[in-house]
Write an enzyme that holds these catalytic residues in place. Structure first.
Site, mmCIF file in Angstrom:
data_model
loop_
_atom_site.group_PDB
_atom_site.id
_atom_site.type_symbol
_atom_site.label_atom_id
_atom_site.label_comp_id
_atom_site.label_asym_id
_atom_site.label_seq_id
_atom_site.Cartn_x
_atom_site.Cartn_y
_atom_site.Cartn_z
ATOM 1 N N CYS A 106 0.816 -1.208 0.000
ATOM 2 C CA CYS A 106 0.000 0.000 0.000
ATOM 3 C C CYS A 106 0.858 1.270 0.000
ATOM 4 O O CYS A 106 1.608 1.518 -0.927
ATOM 5 C CB CYS A 106 -0.979 -0.060 1.169
ATOM 6 S SG CYS A 106 -2.410 1.023 0.996
ATOM 7 N N HIS A 107 0.778 2.082 1.058
ATOM 8 C CA HIS A 107 1.561 3.316 1.161
ATOM 9 C C HIS A 107 2.950 3.078 1.757
ATOM 10 O O HIS A 107 3.745 3.997 1.875
ATOM 11 C CB HIS A 107 0.816 4.351 2.016
ATOM 12 C CG HIS A 107 -0.386 4.932 1.346
ATOM 13 N ND1 HIS A 107 -1.585 4.256 1.273
ATOM 14 C CD2 HIS A 107 -0.583 6.111 0.720
ATOM 15 C CE1 HIS A 107 -2.465 5.013 0.631
ATOM 16 N NE2 HIS A 107 -1.884 6.139 0.281
#
Length: 182
Positions: A106-107
C-alpha cells in the site's frame, strides 16, 4: 524465520499488519513488532482507530542482523511517520544492505523512497505513490504482487488490502528462502 514488522506508534492499516503477521506465524516463523517508540502501536481501519499492539523493540535498538526479513505495512499515516524517523529509515536501509527480503504494501513504499533504496527496482503500491516511486528511481507497475530480485535483496510489494492473500504467500515464500540460504 524471524520477521520484523516496522510500524509507527499510530496509523498502521491494521489488516496489513495482522494478516502478514498471521501468515508468518502459520509458516512457523516468529513475528516481532518494531516501532519508533516503546509501548504500543495503534492500528487503524482506514481512518478509524482499531486495536493496539504491544511493541517488542524500537528501531534504534535492533538491526537487520536480528531478523530474516522485514514487513512494512501501509496505512497513509504510518509510512509518513516512519520516513521522518532516522532510526526507522536506517533500519529499513540495513535490510537492503544486508541482502534480506523486504515486503511492503500500500503506502509502505514511502519509507523506501526516504531510505533511497529504489533505484533500479520494480514495485507496486497504492496508485498515488507511483510518481514518488518513479522520482526515487524505481519502476512502478499495477500488479497484485510484484517480486523484484534486481537488487541486493528481494523486494515483495502489493497495492492494497485486497491483494493480501497473494502478498502474504509471496512474502512467506521469500522469507523462507532467505532462511534456507542462511
Amino acid at each position: 524465520m524471524r520477521i520484523a514488522f516496522l510500524v509507527a506508534p499510530e496509523g498502521v492499516e491494521q489488516v496489513e499488519l495482522t494478516e502478514p503477521w498471521a501468515a508468518v506465524e502459520k509458516a512457523g516463523g516468529q513475528a516481532q513488532l518494531v516501532s519508533t517508540a516503546p509501548g504500543s502501536a495503534q492500528g487503524f481501519h482506514h481512518l478509524d482507530k482499531a486495536d493496539t499492539f504491544p511493541v517488542d523493540l524500537t528501531a534504534g535498538e535492533t538491526s537487520a542482523a536480528d531478523f530474516d526479513g522485514l514487513v512494512l505495512p501501509g496505512g497513509v499515516a504510518n509510512p509518513d511517520f516512519l520516513r521522518t524517523d532516522e532510526a526507522a529509515v536506517a533500519l529499513v536501509r540495513s535490510f537492503f544492505t544486508a541482502g534480506k527480503p523486504v515486503a511492503v504494501i500500500c503506502h509502505g513504499p514511502w519509507t523506501l523512497v526516504e531510505a533511497g533504496v529504489l533505484p533500479g527496482r520494480t514495485l507496486t503500491s497504492w496508485p498515488s505513490l507511483k510518481t514518488d516511486i518513479r522520482n526515487a528511481g524505481g519502476s512502478w507497475v499495477d500488479e497484485e504482487v510484484m517480486v523484484c530480485t534486481s537488487g541486493p535483496n528481494t523486494l515483495i510489494s502489493s497495492r492494497k488490502p485486497d491483494d493480501l492473500e497473494a502478498f502474504c504467500a509471496a512474502a512467506v515464500r521469500e522469507f523462507g528462502a532467505e532462511r534456507d540460504r542462511a
